[in-house]
Write an enzyme that holds these catalytic residues in place. Structure first.
Site, short mmCIF file in Angstrom:
data_model
loop_
_atom_site.label_atom_id
_atom_site.label_comp_id
_atom_site.label_asym_id
_atom_site.label_seq_id
_atom_site.Cartn_x
_atom_site.Cartn_y
_atom_site.Cartn_z
N GLY A 303 0.82 -1.20 0.00
CA GLY A 303 0.00 0.00 0.00
C GLY A 303 0.86 1.26 0.00
O GLY A 303 1.93 1.31 -0.61
N SER A 304 0.40 2.28 0.72
CA SER A 304 1.06 3.59 0.66
C SER A 304 2.44 3.63 1.28
O SER A 304 3.17 4.60 1.09
CB SER A 304 0.16 4.64 1.32
OG SER A 304 -1.02 4.84 0.57
N THR A 305 2.84 2.58 2.02
CA THR A 305 4.21 2.57 2.55
C THR A 305 5.22 2.48 1.41
O THR A 305 6.39 2.81 1.59
CB THR A 305 4.43 1.38 3.51
OG1 THR A 305 4.19 0.15 2.81
CG2 THR A 305 3.49 1.47 4.71
N MET A 306 4.76 2.10 0.22
CA MET A 306 5.63 2.01 -0.94
C MET A 306 6.01 3.39 -1.47
O MET A 306 7.02 3.55 -2.18
CB MET A 306 4.93 1.21 -2.04
CG MET A 306 5.81 0.83 -3.21
SD MET A 306 7.10 -0.34 -2.72
CE MET A 306 8.11 -0.32 -4.20
#
Length: 601
Positions: A303-306
């Site tokens: 998810g947005s941790t990427m």
């Protein structure tokens, strides 16, 4: 005899009479001489010519080679606290034929072992053609001695060792466990089995007809005890992580979860907790799913941790800085190849830092489409995405990152905000640790003081800028605000929320909640990843579900490690260039999910 003319006349022997006594004596002496000669020859043959053969035959009946059990090495945490120890036990064995010859004693044996006599006799009879069988394994030495005191023919005892784990389920996924023969089966017990196990010795002994050792003859092989192992794990931090994870799963009614805590400068894993867990002291009561180290073997779409790695590629390209160029995200939706990329809100015009702060999918996708695909792919690989971390943990997954040259535009945009690839929690922690460590990537290690040299993957300047940008995630109005803050310390991090997927597609109402944070942000010492699988308690965003677990673990960890505070009395210290605000309250900021990142894949 008679006298004839004054002479003694001996009558001649009559025909048919036996030999004379003299001849008889001669024959008898000859026979005795032959017999004596035979005995001498036989004695010479036994004592000289065939001595070794008969000696071996005799020894085979009374001389036995017995193993000398060795203790498995102790596993310690980084501070010398024992995590796995071996304790002496005794195992009873029997010679079935001999025991069956004394079958009247089997009921006594069964009573001492608290088993059914008929069942025990049946098991012995089934092995009547054997000379060895275990009756029971790993008894307390005093219980085994009580059985031996019964002096039952054919029953013997031998010393062994049993593994004991003082912390039970808390460290179970890291340590693994051993089998009944004390060989490592999972976890670090398996990885370092040759180091820990040592080598059993052997000796020759003489046993009496009852099987009891009456004399040690010689040492055949010197025993080599197992060597000790000191892990990078801090038992105290491990307990904090396990407790926080347990509370988070209960509060959010989640299926499972993982927490990984790493030392930024060394790459050492200080804590790794997983739930569900199991008790390594009673493995039989667990299932394979309970024993799986999800932080190493399970993969998730990040998810947005990427977006932190996407931004690293953007800054490295030279096309972007933390403040420029501006990215237009209105109206909150962007069509890419006929597929919409959505944000939760219309964030309007954002700086690259604002894309991180607001966790804009549209902004991340638009940035990715301006970058060279091969360089973007290489940047992700340099942070360990799609590669095994090299930790040496058994069963470690490599994750998945499609080869860059195969990326279609829609796939490239989705990878930029954390879909169409997957990672393990350990991979995610290792990648963020590289950002926190001035752009130096280190392979994670479970061994204290292991040699894992760094590899510079981005410049220190870019790494520093990324940390400052990630610090804004804890700012008011950002996705981590009020959830992952730690009093008196600055925190940098990233929330993430992704739909769970399956072979048939994505589940509409099943999510993975993530938070990755580093502390203190001014000079990071620790990186922690929290991954919660399928929360059902009414919240599912990474900030509100995983963020509090991060805060709970780090609040205790900074005190245990005596890390000095860098943000006394303030919850956020982001400067104006990051769009941040400085608060001076000592109370935690109010939690707010209104800025949560979009999770639609």
């Amino acid at each position: 005899m008679r006298a004839r003319q004054g002479k003694l006349v001996v009558p001649s022997r009559r025909r048919g009479q036996g030999p004379s006594p003299r001849k008889r004596m001669t024959v008898m002496v000859a026979v005795l001489c032959v017999a004596a000669s035979g005995l001498l020859v036989r004695a010479f043959d036994l004592q000289v010519v065939r001595k070794q053969f008969y000696q071996d035959q005799g020894d085979a009946r009374f001389l036995r080679e017995m193993p000398i059990a060795v203790s498995r090495g102790t596993i310690f945490d980084r501070n010398g606290e024992p995590l796995a120890v071996s304790t002496p036990v005794a195992s009873l064995w029997a010679n079935p034929p001999e025991l069956l010859e004394n079958a009247d004693r089997i009921p006594d044996l069964a009573k001492a072992l608290h088993v059914d006599a008929d069942d025990l006799k049946s098991k012995i009879e089934a092995r009547a053609d054997k000379e060895f069988m275990y009756i029971t394994r790993q008894m307390r030495p005093e219980d085994a001695q009580a059985v031996m005191d019964l002096k039952i023919p054919g029953v013997n005892s031998q010393r062994e060792y049993r593994r004991y784990y003082p912390s039970g389920a808390v460290n179970s996924h890291i340590l693994g466990f051993t089998n009944i023969d004390d060989h490592g089966q999972e976890g670090l017990e398996l990885s370092y089995d040759p180091w820990l196990a040592g080598k059993p010795g052997a000796k020759r002994v003489i046993r009496d007809r009852m099987g009891h050792v009456v004399e040690d003859v010689e040492l055949v092989r010197e025993p080599q005890p197992g060597r000790d192992l000191t892990l990078s794990i801090d038992r105290r931090i491990q307990y904090l992580a396990y407790s926080a994870l347990k509370d988070t799963l209960e509060k959010n009614k989640a299926d499972s979860g993982s927490i990984v805590v790493m030392d930024v400068h060394t790459g050492e894993v200080l804590g790794m907790a997983n739930l569900p867990s199991f008790n390594p002291n009673a493995v039989r009561g667990s299932s394979p799913g309970d024993r799986r180290n999800r932080a190493v073997t399970d993969v998730v779409e990040p998810g947005s941790t990427m977006k932190a790695f996407t931004m690293a590629a953007a800054l490295d390209s030279g096309k972007y800085t933390p403040t420029a160029p501006l990215i237009e995200t209105s109206p909150g939706t962007w069509m890419m190849g006929g597929h919409p990329v959505r944000d939760t809100h219309n964030w309007g015009t954002l700086t690259p830092t604002g894309v991180i702060t607001k966790s804009s999918n549209v902004g991340a996708a638009k940035i990715a489409m301006t970058l060279d695909t091969d360089k973007m792919y290489d940047m992700f690989k340099s942070f360990g995405i799609g590669n095994s971390t090299g930790s040496g943990f058994p069963g470690e997954a490599s994750g998945y990152l499609p080869v860059g040259r195969t990326w279609k535009p829609i796939e490239k945009s989705r990878i930029a905000y954390g879909y169409n690839l997957n990672v393990t929690p350990l991979q995610l922690a290792t990648g963020y640790a590289a950002i926190a460590n001035g752009g130096q990537y280190r392979a994670p290690s479970f061994i204290k003081g292991a040699d894992n040299p760094p590899n510079q993957v981005v410049s220190p300047e870019i790494a520093h800028e990324l940390v400052r940008m990630l610090e804004t995630v804890l700012a008011p109005g950002a996705t981590g605000y009020g959830f992952a803050s730690v009093a008196n310390y600055s925190v940098a991090g990233k929330t993430g929320t992704s739909h769970k997927n399956s072979a048939g597609g994505y589940f509409a109402n099943n999510y993975i909640s993530l938070f990755v944070g580093m502390i203190p942000a001014s000079n990071p010492r620790l990186v922690t990843v929290v991954v919660i699988n399928d929360p059902k308690g009414g919240h599912y965003y990474g900030g509100s579900v995983a963020g509090p677990a991060f805060a709970n673990v780090m609040t205790g960890a900074v005190r245990l490690l005596d890390i000095p505070p860098d943000n006394v009395g303030r919850w956020y210290a982001g400067g104006p260039s990051q769009g941040g605000m400085i608060g001076t309250t000592n109370a935690p900021p109010a939690a707010d999910e209104s800025a949560a990142e979009e999770v639609v894949p």
